[in-house]
Design a protein around this motif. Structure first.
Motif, PDB file in Angstrom:
ATOM      1  N   GLN A 107       7.795   8.277  -7.944  1.00 44.92           N
ATOM      2  CA  GLN A 107       7.156   7.386  -6.922  1.00 44.92           C
ATOM      3  C   GLN A 107       8.566   6.567  -6.238  1.00 44.92           C
ATOM      4  O   GLN A 107       9.268   6.135  -7.028  1.00 44.92           O
ATOM      5  CB  GLN A 107       5.879   6.824  -7.281  1.00 44.92           C
ATOM      6  N   ARG A 108       8.126   6.186  -5.000  1.00 44.84           N
ATOM      7  CA  ARG A 108       8.992   5.198  -4.469  1.00 44.84           C
ATOM      8  C   ARG A 108       8.461   4.438  -3.505  1.00 44.84           C
ATOM      9  O   ARG A 108       7.831   4.696  -2.689  1.00 44.84           O
ATOM     10  CB  ARG A 108      10.279   5.921  -3.992  1.00 44.84           C
ATOM     11  N   VAL A 109       8.451   3.037  -3.285  1.00 49.81           N
ATOM     12  CA  VAL A 109       8.242   1.953  -2.679  1.00 49.81           C
ATOM     13  C   VAL A 109       9.223   1.321  -1.819  1.00 49.81           C
ATOM     14  O   VAL A 109      10.550   1.194  -2.281  1.00 49.81           O
ATOM     15  CB  VAL A 109       7.357   1.008  -3.390  1.00 49.81           C
ATOM     16  N   PHE A 110       8.954   1.298  -0.562  1.00 46.67           N
ATOM     17  CA  PHE A 110      10.062   0.903   0.457  1.00 46.67           C
ATOM     18  C   PHE A 110      10.091  -0.653   0.822  1.00 46.67           C
ATOM     19  O   PHE A 110       8.994  -1.113   0.784  1.00 46.67           O
ATOM     20  CB  PHE A 110      10.284   1.489   1.547  1.00 46.67           C
ATOM     21  N   GLY A 111      11.105  -1.010   1.165  1.00 46.75           N
ATOM     22  CA  GLY A 111      11.368  -2.537   1.929  1.00 46.75           C
ATOM     23  C   GLY A 111      10.721  -3.561   1.389  1.00 46.75           C
ATOM     24  O   GLY A 111      10.429  -3.806   0.015  1.00 46.75           O
ATOM     25  N   SER A 112       9.712  -4.442   2.276  1.00 42.31           N
ATOM     26  CA  SER A 112       9.109  -5.362   1.677  1.00 42.31           C
ATOM     27  C   SER A 112       7.709  -5.193   1.091  1.00 42.31           C
ATOM     28  O   SER A 112       7.143  -5.993   0.385  1.00 42.31           O
ATOM     29  CB  SER A 112       8.587  -6.122   2.989  1.00 42.31           C
ATOM     30  N   TYR A 113       7.464  -3.871   0.886  1.00 38.84           N
ATOM     31  CA  TYR A 113       6.521  -3.424   0.069  1.00 38.84           C
ATOM     32  C   TYR A 113       6.451  -3.228  -1.380  1.00 38.84           C
ATOM     33  O   TYR A 113       5.692  -3.088  -2.420  1.00 38.84           O
ATOM     34  CB  TYR A 113       5.971  -2.057   0.701  1.00 38.84           C
ATOM     35  N   GLN A 114       7.693  -3.426  -1.758  1.00 36.45           N
ATOM     36  CA  GLN A 114       8.200  -3.014  -3.251  1.00 36.45           C
ATOM     37  C   GLN A 114       7.703  -4.227  -3.911  1.00 36.45           C
ATOM     38  O   GLN A 114       7.533  -5.209  -3.798  1.00 36.45           O
ATOM     39  CB  GLN A 114       9.940  -3.328  -3.360  1.00 36.45           C
ATOM     40  N   GLY A 115       7.084  -3.634  -5.125  1.00 36.77           N
ATOM     41  CA  GLY A 115       6.405  -4.704  -5.971  1.00 36.77           C
ATOM     42  C   GLY A 115       4.976  -4.755  -5.519  1.00 36.77           C
ATOM     43  O   GLY A 115       4.572  -5.579  -6.463  1.00 36.77           O
ATOM     44  N   ARG A 116       4.671  -4.179  -4.402  1.00 45.23           N
ATOM     45  CA  ARG A 116       3.033  -4.692  -4.058  1.00 45.23           C
ATOM     46  C   ARG A 116       2.283  -3.499  -3.805  1.00 45.23           C
ATOM     47  O   ARG A 116       1.271  -3.514  -3.698  1.00 45.23           O
ATOM     48  CB  ARG A 116       3.475  -5.506  -2.616  1.00 45.23           C
ATOM     49  N   VAL A 117       2.926  -2.339  -3.584  1.00 47.08           N
ATOM     50  CA  VAL A 117       2.087  -1.117  -3.540  1.00 47.08           C
ATOM     51  C   VAL A 117       1.988  -0.013  -4.569  1.00 47.08           C
ATOM     52  O   VAL A 117       2.992   0.130  -5.282  1.00 47.08           O
ATOM     53  CB  VAL A 117       2.894  -0.482  -2.155  1.00 47.08           C
ATOM     54  N   SER A 118       1.022   0.504  -4.854  1.00 43.58           N
ATOM     55  CA  SER A 118       0.840   1.652  -5.935  1.00 43.58           C
ATOM     56  C   SER A 118      -0.358   2.511  -5.409  1.00 43.58           C
ATOM     57  O   SER A 118      -1.171   2.209  -5.026  1.00 43.58           O
ATOM     58  CB  SER A 118       0.449   0.902  -7.301  1.00 43.58           C
ATOM     59  N   LEU A 119      -0.029   3.564  -6.252  1.00 43.52           N
ATOM     60  CA  LEU A 119      -1.479   4.728  -6.119  1.00 43.52           C
ATOM     61  C   LEU A 119      -2.855   4.171  -6.733  1.00 43.52           C
ATOM     62  O   LEU A 119      -2.474   3.761  -7.895  1.00 43.52           O
ATOM     63  CB  LEU A 119      -0.845   5.886  -6.624  1.00 43.52           C
TER      64      LEU A 119
END
Length: 390
Positions: A107-119
């Motif tokens: 899994q990879r989260v991008f930009g300003s969403y890092q640390g805030r988005v998960s499945l």
């Protein structure tokens, strides 16, 4: 009964249902925000069927929200590690911003969403993601793409925010902002440029403003609830007037800003005497706060129901006060944030509205000291204006 006919996409077919069939909205706790529950339809063709939330999901700044996207894949023995899930945000026509991608356990989260988005991972076929600590910039349209080998299809989810739209112009006067400057002044006042949908909703709730302003899509519009000759003729119908898309660099208008829930509190600082702007800044800092921004005052009025019949300084050097319960001595019969203009910063004295954040930094100081707004200390205007949003 709905019959779903197979599409000619080979071994994998994605079907996005863009209507509200089988969709319900269930309340959850405040931390989770509000979400849509989506029921997945299956057929007997061995296809992948994807369904996203019809309509929109709604939350507020600082909350969490699930963007629903589910798929059903046949045969059930297919390797789930070969399914790729990708979320992007549609920022403009044919322009996409990467948010999240997953392939099996990777899994990879991008930009300003890092640390805030998960499945969400709520059982087989769940491609939903959860976004935590929602920001104003998260508002918008998202695309969910499910891919198996070389076949893919997409669905869309609209993320809406509860909040308030307000018109804004700076100390230098009306119709002084190009598009980029309008974006900047909204951000400086703890807001973003409003969308057409947000402005239209504000108009339905009673917003009436006779000056045209930029919206986030580059169009220029203004809402009229009470038609009058000085605002496009009295005999024209009420509505949101639209100047269309304007030249973003050369043309100048006001701005319509949007803000949402506050992570803190706006309050009128009780003092024995009124103060000028510099003294107001110091007074808020001594009280462990900063001078409130215009967007913060609007959010406090709309969401926290702040009602105060006393004019006070704000961060941009304007004088305003919020009225929830109208009374004759407080500026007229309609609720709204009263605006008394931009007085002389040094010689005019008023109260002050402060903002205290819920989160302090490591030094125990809330926010940053407010800088002096602008260089011109002359009075530009002191006419009373009311932004009415019921």
């Amino acid at each position: 009964m709905l019959v779903v006919h197979p599409l000619s996409l080979g071994t994998v077919t994605c079907l996005v249902l863009a209507f509200a069939l089988f969709a319900t909205s269930l309340p959850t706790n405040v931390e989770k925000g509000r979400r849509k529950v989506v029921h997945v339809l299956e057929d007997d063709t061995g296809a992948v069927i994807v369904q996203t939330a019809p309509g929109k999901v709604v939350t507020h700044r600082g909350g969490s929200i699930t963007l629903p996207c589910r798929y059903h894949h046949e045969p059930e023995g297919s390797d789930p590690n070969r399914i790729r899930i990708k979320w992007t945000k549609v920022t403009d026509a044919l322009v996409f911003e990467d948010v999240f991608v997953a392939l099996g356990l990777q899994q990879r989260v991008f930009g300003s969403y890092q640390g805030r988005v998960s499945l969400e991972q709520n059982g087989p076929g769940d491609a939903s993601v959860i976004i935590h600590n929602i920001t104003l910039e998260d508002y918008g349209r998202y695309e969910c793409e499910v891919t198996n080998d070389m076949e893919d299809d997409t669905g869309f989810v609209n993320l809406d925010l509860e909040g308030v739209v307000f018109p804004y112009y700076p100390r230098v006067g009306r119709y002084k902002l190009n598009y980029q400057q309008a974006e900047d002044v909204c951000k400086e006042q703890d807001a973003i440029l409003a969308s057409h949908a947000q402005l239209h909703k504000a108009w339905l709730e009673g917003l009436d403003w006779c000056n045209a302003g930029w919206l986030e899509d580059g169009s220029v519009q203004y809402p009229i609830s009470h038609p009058r000759d000085q605002c496009g003729r009295k005999d024209t119908p009420a509505g949101v007037r639209n100047y269309g898309y304007r030249h973003k660099e050369d043309e100048r208008y006001d701005a319509f800003c949007f803000t949402s829930n506050l992570n803190g509190k706006v309050y009128f600082l009780k003092r024995f005497k009124k103060v000028n702007y510099a003294e107001a800044v110091k007074a808020c800092v001594r009280d462990g706060s900063v001078v409130a921004k215009v967007g913060q005052l609007y959010a406090a009025w709309k969401i926290q129901l702040l009602d105060r019949c006393e004019a006070g300084w704000l961060e941009d050097g304007s004088i305003r006060y919020p009225i929830v319960n109208p009374r004759t001595r407080c500026g007229g019969p309609q609720p709204g944030v009263r605006h008394l203009g931009f007085p002389d910063l040094k010689f005019r004295i008023y109260g002050v509205y402060c903002f205290r954040s819920n989160e302090e930094n490591v030094n125990g100081v809330v926010g940053k000291p407010t800088r002096r707004p602008g260089k011109n200390s002359k009075d530009i205007q002191m006419n009373t204006t009311t932004t009415k949003t019921l």
